[in-house]
Scaffold this active site. Structure first.
Site, PDB file in Angstrom:
ATOM      1  N   ASP A  37      49.056  45.531  35.710  1.00 12.21           N
ATOM      2  CA  ASP A  37      49.835  44.623  34.723  1.00 12.21           C
ATOM      3  C   ASP A  37      51.337  44.725  34.521  1.00 12.21           C
ATOM      4  O   ASP A  37      51.979  45.866  35.309  1.00 12.21           O
ATOM      5  CB  ASP A  37      49.454  44.971  33.239  1.00 12.21           C
ATOM      6  CG  ASP A  37      49.611  43.857  31.995  1.00 12.21           C
ATOM      7  OD1 ASP A  37      50.731  43.452  31.970  1.00 12.21           O
ATOM      8  OD2 ASP A  37      48.697  43.670  31.400  1.00 12.21           O
ATOM      9  N   ASP A  52      52.526  42.628  39.636  1.00  8.18           N
ATOM     10  CA  ASP A  52      52.701  41.291  39.121  1.00  8.18           C
ATOM     11  C   ASP A  52      51.598  40.663  40.309  1.00  8.18           C
ATOM     12  O   ASP A  52      51.772  40.681  41.555  1.00  8.18           O
ATOM     13  CB  ASP A  52      53.876  40.762  39.302  1.00  8.18           C
ATOM     14  CG  ASP A  52      54.266  39.305  39.056  1.00  8.18           C
ATOM     15  OD1 ASP A  52      53.317  38.761  39.020  1.00  8.18           O
ATOM     16  OD2 ASP A  52      55.344  38.864  39.272  1.00  8.18           O
ATOM     17  N   VAL A  53      50.427  40.187  39.665  1.00  4.83           N
ATOM     18  CA  VAL A  53      49.411  39.531  40.565  1.00  4.83           C
ATOM     19  C   VAL A  53      50.125  38.232  41.047  1.00  4.83           C
ATOM     20  O   VAL A  53      49.416  37.653  42.165  1.00  4.83           O
ATOM     21  CB  VAL A  53      48.109  39.053  39.597  1.00  4.83           C
ATOM     22  CG1 VAL A  53      47.606  40.341  38.872  1.00  4.83           C
ATOM     23  CG2 VAL A  53      48.373  38.100  38.742  1.00  4.83           C
ATOM     24  N   ASN A  79      41.469  39.549  35.334  1.00  2.22           N
ATOM     25  CA  ASN A  79      41.809  39.002  34.229  1.00  2.22           C
ATOM     26  C   ASN A  79      43.017  38.513  33.662  1.00  2.22           C
ATOM     27  O   ASN A  79      43.275  37.653  32.945  1.00  2.22           O
ATOM     28  CB  ASN A  79      41.330  39.944  33.104  1.00  2.22           C
ATOM     29  CG  ASN A  79      41.757  39.774  31.702  1.00  2.22           C
ATOM     30  OD1 ASN A  79      41.498  39.170  30.944  1.00  2.22           O
ATOM     31  ND2 ASN A  79      42.963  40.302  31.137  1.00  2.22           N
ATOM     32  N   TYR A 144      45.898  24.174  32.896  1.00  2.00           N
ATOM     33  CA  TYR A 144      45.254  25.374  32.835  1.00  2.00           C
ATOM     34  C   TYR A 144      43.567  25.233  33.086  1.00  2.00           C
ATOM     35  O   TYR A 144      42.899  26.212  33.815  1.00  2.00           O
ATOM     36  CB  TYR A 144      45.099  25.488  31.305  1.00  2.00           C
ATOM     37  CG  TYR A 144      44.440  26.916  30.872  1.00  2.00           C
ATOM     38  CD1 TYR A 144      44.850  28.389  31.160  1.00  2.00           C
ATOM     39  CD2 TYR A 144      43.424  26.844  29.890  1.00  2.00           C
ATOM     40  CE1 TYR A 144      44.247  29.400  30.866  1.00  2.00           C
ATOM     41  CE2 TYR A 144      42.679  28.234  29.897  1.00  2.00           C
ATOM     42  CZ  TYR A 144      43.232  29.453  30.199  1.00  2.00           C
ATOM     43  OH  TYR A 144      42.560  30.577  29.880  1.00  2.00           O
ATOM     44  N   LYS A 148      41.183  27.190  35.823  1.00  2.00           N
ATOM     45  CA  LYS A 148      39.933  27.898  35.353  1.00  2.00           C
ATOM     46  C   LYS A 148      38.721  27.426  36.136  1.00  2.00           C
ATOM     47  O   LYS A 148      37.859  28.012  36.443  1.00  2.00           O
ATOM     48  CB  LYS A 148      39.763  27.961  34.058  1.00  2.00           C
ATOM     49  CG  LYS A 148      40.746  28.794  33.254  1.00  2.00           C
ATOM     50  CD  LYS A 148      40.781  30.322  33.755  1.00  2.00           C
ATOM     51  CE  LYS A 148      41.671  31.294  32.927  1.00  2.00           C
ATOM     52  NZ  LYS A 148      41.772  32.576  33.400  1.00  2.00           N
ATOM     53  N   THR A 179      43.299  36.784  20.490  1.00  2.00           N
ATOM     54  CA  THR A 179      44.238  37.957  21.093  1.00  2.00           C
ATOM     55  C   THR A 179      45.539  37.659  21.039  1.00  2.00           C
ATOM     56  O   THR A 179      46.066  36.301  20.487  1.00  2.00           O
ATOM     57  CB  THR A 179      44.029  37.761  22.640  1.00  2.00           C
ATOM     58  OG1 THR A 179      44.486  36.522  23.158  1.00  2.00           O
ATOM     59  CG2 THR A 179      42.684  37.928  23.290  1.00  2.00           C
TER      60      THR A 179
END
Ligand code: NAD
Length: 249
Positions: A37, A52-53, A79, A144, A148, A179
């Site tokens: 993360d 950092d992805v 995730n 978004y 996905k 969340t």
């Protein structure tokens, strides 16, 4: 005895929300868990590998640190993700590239960098976090949803390609989950309470999903108990994707 005793897992975006709930649950069930993360998770028992992805060298360094610390890897939970609002005409090219880079290519980066370790595991599994936005048309979520949807299709392709390596690949499709991400969205709404009620009412069970409920689904898909489950997507959405209820007047 926990279901994950002796197993080693890496959760991207594991410092908050669904990722943190998953990292905690995997730990409680006996796994050694690393969190890739930008920022550290709130608990010391989770190994933080800062990364950092959206950046390949960063992912390579972070995944290497996790694999070296654990001496291998059995489970990857892809995730980490960011949100995007707007209709198809609302987001700039830069925004499309930024969000797809994190939400789709981020899964690719983390996966390919841990594949040698997963291939060496006798119980390897990958779980990708997709969304209800992949299977239902939601308003103001064009970018978004496209991201996905790509995660869902990528899950199927990866499951096919990695079958011969003994690596199972599945996805979860959460509905709207309680969340920090959703808290931030609500804070910015004109009427946060009304917006929260509208999001809850959109899900047939009448409430937001708890992150722990998504974590439980991820853990099932990642566990040896799901040894015959690959190439699937498990909805955790209070029935939102599949049900058409008749409301009582
Ligand atoms: P969150 O904002 O609470 O947590 C996301 C975590 O990802 C944070 O710790 C953040 O630091 C990390 N992260 C973000 N960008 C990163 C990057 N470039 N590199 C590394 N880490 C990064 O969000 P959440 O609600 O727990 O969402 C997690 C996943 O679940 C996302 O993929 C999201 O699309 C998906 N999801 C969320 C919901 C929901 O309603 N909350 C619904 C469906 C799917």
């Amino acid at each position: 005895m926990g279901a994950f005793d002796g197993m080693r897992a890496l959760v991207t975006g594991g410092a908050s929300g669904i990722g943190l709930a998953t990292a905690r649950r995997l730990t409680a069930l006996g796994a050694h868990v690393a969190v890739l993360d930008l920022r550290p998770p709130p608990e010391d028992q989770l190994l933080h590998v800062q990364g950092d992805v959206s950046d390949t060298p960063s992912v390579t360094a972070a995944t290497r640190a996790a694999v070296e610390a654990f001496g291998g890897l059995d489970i990857l939970v892809n995730n980490a993700g960011v949100g995007a609002q707007g209709r198809v005409e609302d987001n700039s090219d830069e925004e499309w590239h930024r969000v797809l880079n994190v939400n789709v290519v981020g899964h690719v980066r983390a996966t390919r960098s841990v594949l040698p370790s997963l291939r060496a595991s006798s119980c390897a599994a990958i779980v990708n976090v997709a969304s209800i936005a992949a299977t239902a048309g939601l308003p103001d979520r064009a970018l978004y949803s496209a991201a996905k949807g790509a995660v869902l299709s990528l899950t199927l392709a990866m499951a096919a390609d990695l079958m011969a390596d003994g690596i199972r690949v599945n996805a979860v499709n959460p509905g709207t989950v309680n969340t920090p991400w959703v808290e931030r969205l609500l804070e910015n709404a004109d009427d946060p309470e009304q917006e929260r009620a509208a999001l809850a009412a959109r899900q047939p069970h009448g409430r937001l999903v708890d992150p722990e409920e998504v974590a439980e689904a991820i853990c099932y898909l990642a566990s040896p108990a799901a040894g015959s489950v690959t190439g699937t997507a498990l909805a955790v959405d209070g029935g939102m994707a599949g049900l058409r209820l008749r409301r009582k007047d």
